[in-house]
Design a protein around this motif. Structure first.
Motif, short mmCIF file in Angstrom:
data_model
loop_
_atom_site.label_atom_id
_atom_site.label_comp_id
_atom_site.label_asym_id
_atom_site.label_seq_id
_atom_site.Cartn_x
_atom_site.Cartn_y
_atom_site.Cartn_z
N PHE A 125 40.76 45.70 44.99
CA PHE A 125 40.92 44.53 44.95
C PHE A 125 42.06 44.44 46.19
O PHE A 125 41.95 44.93 45.50
CB PHE A 125 40.59 43.65 43.79
CG PHE A 125 41.20 43.87 42.85
CD1 PHE A 125 42.63 43.39 42.39
CD2 PHE A 125 41.17 44.85 41.65
CE1 PHE A 125 43.56 43.58 41.25
CE2 PHE A 125 42.28 44.36 41.11
CZ PHE A 125 43.68 44.68 40.46
N GLU B 276 49.65 39.48 51.04
CA GLU B 276 49.49 41.03 50.42
C GLU B 276 50.10 41.07 49.48
O GLU B 276 50.99 42.17 50.06
CB GLU B 276 48.14 40.92 51.19
CG GLU B 276 47.14 42.25 49.72
CD GLU B 276 46.24 42.91 51.25
OE1 GLU B 276 45.53 43.90 50.34
OE2 GLU B 276 44.91 42.08 51.68
N THR C 14 45.18 34.74 44.07
CA THR C 14 44.21 34.93 44.02
C THR C 14 43.84 36.22 44.89
O THR C 14 44.65 36.60 44.75
CB THR C 14 43.54 34.45 46.29
OG1 THR C 14 43.97 33.23 45.96
CG2 THR C 14 42.65 34.62 46.03
N ASN D 137 41.37 38.76 45.72
CA ASN D 137 39.53 38.96 46.59
C ASN D 137 39.33 40.20 45.94
O ASN D 137 39.67 41.17 46.27
CB ASN D 137 40.23 39.15 48.03
CG ASN D 137 40.80 37.09 48.31
OD1 ASN D 137 40.02 36.33 47.61
ND2 ASN D 137 42.08 37.40 49.33
N TRP D 138 38.11 40.29 45.34
CA TRP D 138 37.18 41.65 45.27
C TRP D 138 36.15 41.96 45.94
O TRP D 138 35.65 41.07 46.36
CB TRP D 138 37.17 41.85 43.61
CG TRP D 138 36.01 40.21 42.92
CD1 TRP D 138 36.27 39.48 42.42
CD2 TRP D 138 34.71 40.43 42.71
NE1 TRP D 138 35.07 38.33 41.99
CE2 TRP D 138 34.22 39.29 42.67
CE3 TRP D 138 34.19 40.84 44.07
CZ2 TRP D 138 32.80 38.69 42.49
CZ3 TRP D 138 32.11 41.22 43.30
CH2 TRP D 138 31.54 39.69 43.21
N ARG D 139 35.95 42.87 46.00
CA ARG D 139 34.91 43.37 46.45
C ARG D 139 34.33 44.82 45.77
O ARG D 139 35.64 45.77 45.42
CB ARG D 139 35.41 43.69 48.59
CG ARG D 139 36.22 44.96 47.96
CD ARG D 139 37.05 44.71 49.44
NE ARG D 139 38.24 45.03 50.00
CZ ARG D 139 39.77 44.59 49.76
NH1 ARG D 139 39.25 43.06 49.18
NH2 ARG D 139 40.59 44.83 49.50
N THR E 79 31.42 40.44 47.31
CA THR E 79 32.78 39.76 47.32
C THR E 79 32.78 38.45 46.25
O THR E 79 32.11 38.67 46.35
CB THR E 79 32.74 39.69 48.47
OG1 THR E 79 31.76 38.76 49.17
CG2 THR E 79 32.86 41.43 49.64
N GLY E 80 33.99 38.33 45.75
CA GLY E 80 34.16 37.33 45.78
C GLY E 80 35.77 36.97 44.97
O GLY E 80 36.46 37.81 45.46
N SER E 81 35.75 35.79 45.18
CA SER E 81 37.01 35.91 44.54
C SER E 81 37.85 34.82 43.38
O SER E 81 36.76 34.07 43.01
CB SER E 81 38.08 35.36 46.00
OG SER E 81 37.54 34.14 46.24
N TYR E 82 39.10 34.81 42.72
CA TYR E 82 39.53 33.84 41.91
C TYR E 82 40.62 33.68 41.99
O TYR E 82 41.43 34.28 41.75
CB TYR E 82 38.60 34.01 40.45
CG TYR E 82 39.31 35.47 39.70
CD1 TYR E 82 40.38 35.32 38.99
CD2 TYR E 82 39.04 36.46 39.38
CE1 TYR E 82 41.27 36.03 38.09
CE2 TYR E 82 39.76 37.40 38.86
CZ TYR E 82 40.94 37.42 38.47
OH TYR E 82 41.38 37.63 38.18
#
Length: 120
Positions: A61, A70, A98, A100-102, A112-115
């Motif tokens: 992530f 980043e 944030t 950002n994961w993969r 993938t997603g994010s929170y």
């Protein structure tokens, strides 16, 4: 074909495909620290737990501030293969962040997603 026969055929197709759909389910994020939308003191560790094992070589992530910069993190995968974590070298400044994961789940599917969360 009558309407009732057509309806019965459609129902049979849907019922037969339900188990197959479950077999193709993807890993999903089930828990995170900090939690999504939480306001916290600067965390020392960020962790994401998924519903299935992941492939470490293809799972990571990124941690991004509100300006899009980043922050470098080095992730590790837990022994059970379901939790992705990173210890932070220094405290995060206050503001919105944030994650950002993969990941690649053990069945080879990549997701993938994010929170987001806020540091006070």
């Amino acid at each position: 074909m009558t309407f009732h026969r057509l309806l019965a055929t459609a129902a049979a197709v849907v019922a037969a495909s339900a188990p197959a759909a479950a077999a193709f389910a993807h890993a999903r994020l089930v828990r995170s620290t900090p939690a999504a939308n939480a306001t916290v003191a600067s965390p020392g560790v960020i962790s994401l737990t998924f519903s299935e094992r992941m492939v470490p070589a293809f799972s990571s992530f990124a941690l991004v501030d509100a300006a899009g910069r980043e922050t470098a993190v080095r992730t590790t995968v837990s022994e059970d293969g379901k939790t992705l974590s990173a210890s932070l070298a220094r405290p995060l400044p206050a503001g919105a962040w944030t994650v950002n994961w993969r990941i690649a789940s053990s069945d080879g599917h990549r997701m993938t997603g994010s929170y987001g969360f806020t540091v006070r």
